[in-house]
Design a protein around this motif. Structure first.
Motif, mmCIF file in Angstrom:
data_model
loop_
_atom_site.group_PDB
_atom_site.id
_atom_site.type_symbol
_atom_site.label_atom_id
_atom_site.label_comp_id
_atom_site.label_asym_id
_atom_site.label_seq_id
_atom_site.Cartn_x
_atom_site.Cartn_y
_atom_site.Cartn_z
ATOM 1 N N ARG A 183 6.968 3.453 7.717
ATOM 2 C CA ARG A 183 7.214 4.017 6.451
ATOM 3 C C ARG A 183 8.490 3.653 5.785
ATOM 4 N N SER B 21 10.612 4.581 10.633
ATOM 5 C CA SER B 21 10.724 4.982 9.216
ATOM 6 C C SER B 21 12.140 4.884 8.818
ATOM 7 N N ASN C 230 0.744 -1.196 -0.103
ATOM 8 C CA ASN C 230 0.096 -0.097 -0.018
ATOM 9 C C ASN C 230 0.815 1.377 0.146
ATOM 10 N N LYS C 231 0.563 2.176 -0.830
ATOM 11 C CA LYS C 231 1.215 3.526 -0.852
ATOM 12 C C LYS C 231 1.478 4.261 0.387
ATOM 13 N N ARG C 232 0.459 3.826 1.556
ATOM 14 C CA ARG C 232 0.693 4.836 2.611
ATOM 15 C C ARG C 232 1.865 4.495 3.371
ATOM 16 N N TYR C 233 2.382 3.344 2.990
ATOM 17 C CA TYR C 233 3.782 2.822 3.561
ATOM 18 C C TYR C 233 5.034 3.353 3.071
ATOM 19 N N ARG C 234 4.955 4.225 2.138
ATOM 20 C CA ARG C 234 6.097 4.645 1.148
ATOM 21 C C ARG C 234 6.438 6.136 1.579
ATOM 22 N N GLN D 84 3.332 7.919 14.559
ATOM 23 C CA GLN D 84 3.108 6.994 13.556
ATOM 24 C C GLN D 84 2.241 5.926 13.691
#
Length: 116
Positions: free
Chosen positions: A42, A80, A2-6, A38
């Motif tokens: 990420r 992160s 999922n892009k929320r992890y990037r 968080q």
């Protein structure tokens, strides 16, 4: 994954590099920071042009993302981190890449527990 992890913004990646908490081996380097606010971890993946052509670089990044997807439940939520792929990683198979990443993430205190 999922892009929320990037991590996509260059200033966020630079902030992680600036802290300079890193661990590495011959194939990868991991730069890490923590943020207690968080709710999910990420990450960003970087790779240099010396690695190979665009197809090889994209394959390596895709493999790292799939490895992180497999470790998703074990990664600390306040982490992160930026993974730097070194040119020597070209010789690794997927299984070797996965075992090297597991060792490096444990060494960096990013993996919270062992898989059963």
């Amino acid at each position: 994954m999922n892009k929320r992890y990037r991590i996509k913004k260059q200033r966020e990646i630079d902030a992680i590099f600036k802290i300079r908490k890193s661990k590495g081996n011959a194939y990868f380097s991991v730069y890490r920071t923590t943020d207690r606010t968080q709710t999910v971890f990420r990450f960003a993946v970087t790779i240099g042009r010396k690695y190979g052509n665009a197809v090889e670089r994209n394959l390596a990044k895709r493999r790292i993302r799939m490895i992180l997807q497999a470790f998703k439940g074990l990664i600390a939520t306040d982490a992160s981190f930026v993974i730097v792929i070194k040119p020597a990683a070209r010789t690794l198979t997927y299984q070797q890449m996965e075992s090297n990443m597991r060792i490096l993430l444990k060494k960096s205190n990013i993996l919270t527990e062992t898989e059963t």
